[in-house]
Design an enzyme around this catalytic site. Structure first.
Site, PDB file in Angstrom:
ATOM      1  N   GLU A   1       3.290  -3.399  39.116  1.00  0.00           N
ATOM      2  CA  GLU A   1       3.786  -4.786  39.145  1.00  0.00           C
ATOM      3  C   GLU A   1       5.152  -4.719  39.819  1.00  0.00           C
ATOM      4  O   GLU A   1       6.153  -4.417  39.174  1.00  0.00           O
ATOM      5  CB  GLU A   1       3.919  -5.335  37.717  1.00  0.00           C
ATOM      6  CG  GLU A   1       2.625  -5.390  36.931  1.00  0.00           C
ATOM      7  CD  GLU A   1       1.723  -6.544  37.360  1.00  0.00           C
ATOM      8  OE1 GLU A   1       2.196  -7.432  38.096  1.00  0.00           O
ATOM      9  OE2 GLU A   1       0.552  -6.533  36.979  1.00  0.00           O
TER      10      GLU A   1
ATOM     11  N   CYS B   1      10.736 -11.851  39.318  1.00  0.00           N
ATOM     12  CA  CYS B   1       9.864 -11.267  40.348  1.00  0.00           C
ATOM     13  C   CYS B   1       9.150 -12.359  41.123  1.00  0.00           C
ATOM     14  O   CYS B   1       8.938 -12.244  42.324  1.00  0.00           O
ATOM     15  CB  CYS B   1       8.870 -10.313  39.715  1.00  0.00           C
ATOM     16  SG  CYS B   1       7.919 -11.058  38.391  1.00  0.00           S
TER      17      CYS B   1
HETATM   18  P1  NAD Z   1      13.677  -0.611  38.975  1.00  0.00           P
HETATM   19  O1  NAD Z   1      12.565  -0.271  39.900  1.00  0.00           O
HETATM   20  O2  NAD Z   1      15.033  -0.212  39.344  1.00  0.00           O
HETATM   21  O3  NAD Z   1      13.413   0.035  37.509  1.00  0.00           O
HETATM   22  C1  NAD Z   1      12.261  -0.252  36.771  1.00  0.00           C
HETATM   23  C2  NAD Z   1      12.056   0.854  35.743  1.00  0.00           C
HETATM   24  O4  NAD Z   1      11.705   2.061  36.426  1.00  0.00           O
HETATM   25  C3  NAD Z   1      13.276   1.173  34.887  1.00  0.00           C
HETATM   26  O5  NAD Z   1      12.880   1.346  33.546  1.00  0.00           O
HETATM   27  C4  NAD Z   1      13.763   2.480  35.481  1.00  0.00           C
HETATM   28  O6  NAD Z   1      14.475   3.315  34.595  1.00  0.00           O
HETATM   29  C5  NAD Z   1      12.461   3.136  35.870  1.00  0.00           C
HETATM   30  N1  NAD Z   1      12.587   4.195  36.880  1.00  0.00           N
HETATM   31  C6  NAD Z   1      13.551   4.345  37.827  1.00  0.00           C
HETATM   32  N2  NAD Z   1      13.305   5.445  38.579  1.00  0.00           N
HETATM   33  C7  NAD Z   1      12.158   5.987  38.100  1.00  0.00           C
HETATM   34  C8  NAD Z   1      11.387   7.117  38.473  1.00  0.00           C
HETATM   35  N3  NAD Z   1      11.725   7.910  39.479  1.00  0.00           N
HETATM   36  N4  NAD Z   1      10.249   7.373  37.776  1.00  0.00           N
HETATM   37  C9  NAD Z   1       9.876   6.563  36.747  1.00  0.00           C
HETATM   38  N5  NAD Z   1      10.570   5.491  36.355  1.00  0.00           N
HETATM   39  C10 NAD Z   1      11.702   5.189  37.028  1.00  0.00           C
HETATM   40  O7  NAD Z   1      13.555  -2.185  38.731  1.00  0.00           O
HETATM   41  P2  NAD Z   1      14.586  -3.135  37.988  1.00  0.00           P
HETATM   42  O8  NAD Z   1      15.808  -3.248  38.815  1.00  0.00           O
HETATM   43  O9  NAD Z   1      14.699  -2.727  36.569  1.00  0.00           O
HETATM   44  O10 NAD Z   1      13.768  -4.528  38.015  1.00  0.00           O
HETATM   45  C11 NAD Z   1      13.791  -5.409  39.097  1.00  0.00           C
HETATM   46  C12 NAD Z   1      12.529  -5.266  39.932  1.00  0.00           C
HETATM   47  O11 NAD Z   1      11.382  -5.459  39.107  1.00  0.00           O
HETATM   48  C13 NAD Z   1      12.433  -6.336  41.019  1.00  0.00           C
HETATM   49  O12 NAD Z   1      11.975  -5.759  42.205  1.00  0.00           O
HETATM   50  C14 NAD Z   1      11.379  -7.303  40.462  1.00  0.00           C
HETATM   51  O13 NAD Z   1      10.707  -8.055  41.441  1.00  0.00           O
HETATM   52  C15 NAD Z   1      10.479  -6.356  39.740  1.00  0.00           C
HETATM   53  N6  NAD Z   1       9.677  -7.057  38.738  1.00  0.00           N
HETATM   54  C16 NAD Z   1       8.347  -7.262  38.982  1.00  0.00           C
HETATM   55  C17 NAD Z   1       7.575  -7.973  38.066  1.00  0.00           C
HETATM   56  C18 NAD Z   1       6.102  -8.224  38.314  1.00  0.00           C
HETATM   57  O14 NAD Z   1       5.420  -8.730  37.424  1.00  0.00           O
HETATM   58  N7  NAD Z   1       5.569  -7.916  39.484  1.00  0.00           N
HETATM   59  C19 NAD Z   1       8.163  -8.455  36.891  1.00  0.00           C
HETATM   60  C20 NAD Z   1       9.514  -8.225  36.667  1.00  0.00           C
HETATM   61  C21 NAD Z   1      10.263  -7.519  37.603  1.00  0.00           C
END
Ligand code: NAD
Length: 503
Positions: free
Chosen positions: A247, A281
């Site tokens: 997602e 998102c």
């Molecule tokens: P992010 O990608 O920075 O982090 C998301 C999660 O991934 C965090 O818990 C982080 O610690 C973890 N993470 C980071 N590096 C990792 C790795 N190498 N391996 C495994 N896990 C890792 O995202 P964010 O800044 O927390 O959230 C914003 C983003 O989320 C935006 O792009 C938004 O569009 C997206 N989002 C999508 C939806 C959807 O339903 N499609 C919903 C909400 C947010």
């Protein structure tokens, strides 16, 4: 005011590594949390796995009761939870409350509908297998790792949990490092409500802890976050062939046709783009407007956008939660302006510290990053198009395809059907994520797989097909004793069943 929210890592005297969370609004320290190691993550997965047997055994009815109890516990503590979300993300308390309500709706729907969707059902056998009863049912995968973002720190874990739990799986949740307390609160509420089933474990940490979860022996990862991180998650999961739901980010567009209700469309555009400071998102980031109503629409949007601001205690939007996002927002606005765009509201001057004022941009070329890349800020580009065909073509030019919105009195559905995105709301904005029976997810760079709805429930299961012979046939097909006579009959059946062309 904090300038960075990349949580500080600390090695404390007792050797436990921790990270510190700070308020995006004030910069004050909110708390320290463990940086869970690879071994600790594996330990959490093991605890969750041990709990799955009893969780499966209580069946759909037992899990429905458990999820209802969790829901009631969350409702009891909702004011505290909303305050926690507000403090960790900076969003207004009323938005935090709404987030909780929406998550609970999904929890309720999944608990009530899982049996109907995943339970055993009979299917018709074929002509050659008519002596068998055939059934299909959906069995849980086991332990699912949920890696969640900070922007909806309760809604995202709740909707993922709804789909995952109702099907009989256990969860290890890795909340965002910016909002770990919200994830921990949800897990503690679960523990209080469902003490007999430790099926919700939490691990905290940065990306390394998330990567450890991908490699920690889980049966699937439900990732919600940015597209860039999603690729890293997939790479870690690929090592052990762990399946993933992605997602990811979006660049959602809103189409306004010539016959649209312009007041409703403008209101939807402003709320869809600016609510939660654009950190959604499925936020509206681009609008494509029929030339016949473009000027009127721009005037209405401009008027409405100036009624919203950020930075005061009673503002309708909070700070940008992740300070490095402010840099991206600034760069995108600068790029848009340098390429000939105009800021009718907000702009560079509207950026102060972690706060970004609503920004409405027009005349921005389609190749600008403000049009092509996820902004995750309270900005909206508005472009004039000849007709709905041009609007659809520009919407679909994006590499993302998460959600979309269409306003048209007569052609809304027709336009929606031509948009390449996981969902479209017609004559309303961000409606589809609120309908618990609809799947949520994207295409292209927005990811794949679904949470919510029947598809979300099936996403965390595997289909089990079973046949049971009701009576033996005198002629054996699947046997080395098959005779030449049977071969002839099969051949005759082939000609009868498949050899005639329908005119
Ligand atoms: P992010 O990608 O920075 O982090 C998301 C999660 O991934 C965090 O818990 C982080 O610690 C973890 N993470 C980071 N590096 C990792 C790795 N190498 N391996 C495994 N896990 C890792 O995202 P964010 O800044 O927390 O959230 C914003 C983003 O989320 C935006 O792009 C938004 O569009 C997206 N989002 C999508 C939806 C959807 O339903 N499609 C919903 C909400 C947010």
């Amino acid at each position: 005011m904090s300038t960075t929210r990349t949580p500080a890592e600390t090695d404390t005297a007792d050797g436990v590594s921790t990270f510190t969370v700070t308020s995006p609004a004030t910069g004050e320290e909110l708390g320290s949390y463990p940086l869970h190691s690879t071994d600790e993550v594996a330990g959490a997965v093991a605890v969750a796995r041990r709990a799955t047997q009893a969780w499966v055994a209580i069946g759909f009815a037992g899990r429905r009761a458990a999820l209802d109890a969790w829901r009631a516990e969350i409702v009891r503590g909702r004011a505290e939870l909303a305050e926690l979300i507000h403090v960790e993300t900076g969003k207004p308390v009323s938005d935090a409350r709404l987030e909780i309500t929406l998550g609970l709706e999904h929890l309720k729907w999944a608990a009530r509908n899982a049996q109907k969707i995943l339970g055993r059902r009979s299917v018709a056998p074929s002509v050659l297998t008519f002596n068998n009863a055939a059934t299909v049912e959906y069995f849980p995968l086991g332990v699912v790792g949920v890696i969640s973002p900070w922007n909806y720190p309760a809604y995202v874990p709740l909707i993922s949990s709804a789909s995952i739990f109702a099907g009989g799986n256990a969860i290890v949740l890795k909340p965002s490092e910016l909002a770990p307390a919200t994830g921990i609160w949800l897990a503690e509420a679960f523990r209080r409500a469902v003490p007999a089933h430790p099926v919700l474990q939490v691990v905290t940490g940065l990306g390394a802890t998330g990567a450890a979860l991908c490699r920690g022996g889980v049966d699937k990862i439900a990732f919600t976050g940015s597209t860039a991180t999603g690729k890293l998650v997939m790479a870690s999961c690929a090592e052990n062939l762990v399946p993933v739901v992605m997602e990811c980010g979006g660049k959602d567009a809103l189409v306004v046709d010539a016959d649209a209700d312009l007041d409703a469309a403008a209101d939807a555009a402003v709320w869809g783009a600016i609510a939660n400071a654009g950190q959604t998102c499925v936020a509206v980031e681009r609008a494509y407007v029929h030339e016949a109503v473009y000027d009127q629409f721009v005037t209405k949007v401009t008027e409405l956008a100036t009624t919203v601001d950020a930075g005061r205690p009673d503002s309708k939007i909070g700070p940008i939660t992740l300070p490095k996002q402010v840099v991206i927002i600034r760069e995108q606005i600068e790029d848009a302006l340098a390429r000939g765009g105009r800021a009718l509201v907000g702009g560079i001057d509207g950026i102060t510290g972690n706060y970004v004022q609503p920004t409405i941009l027009v005349d921005v070329p389609e190749e600008s990053s403000a049009v092509t890349e996820e902004t995750f800020g309270p900005t909206l580009t508005i472009a004039k198009v000849r007709d709905a065909d041009e609007a659809v073509q520009r919407v679909n030019a994006s590499r993302y395809g998460l959600g979309s919105t269409v306003f048209s009195r007569r052609n809304g559905r027709g336009i929606a059907d031509r948009i390449r995105s996981g969902a479209t709301s017609v004559n309303g904005v961000l409606v589809h994520p609120l309908v618990p029976s609809l799947p949520l997810g994207g295409v292209g760079a927005s990811g794949f797989g679904r949470v919510n709805g029947p598809d979300g429930l099936r996403e965390f299961t595997y289909a089990k097909s079973t046949t049971e012979q009701r009576f033996p046939l005198p002629l054996r097909i699947a046997s080395f004793s098959r005779s030449a006579r049977v071969d002839k009959l099969v051949d005759l059946a082939t000609a009868l069943l498949h050899g005639r062309r329908r005119k």
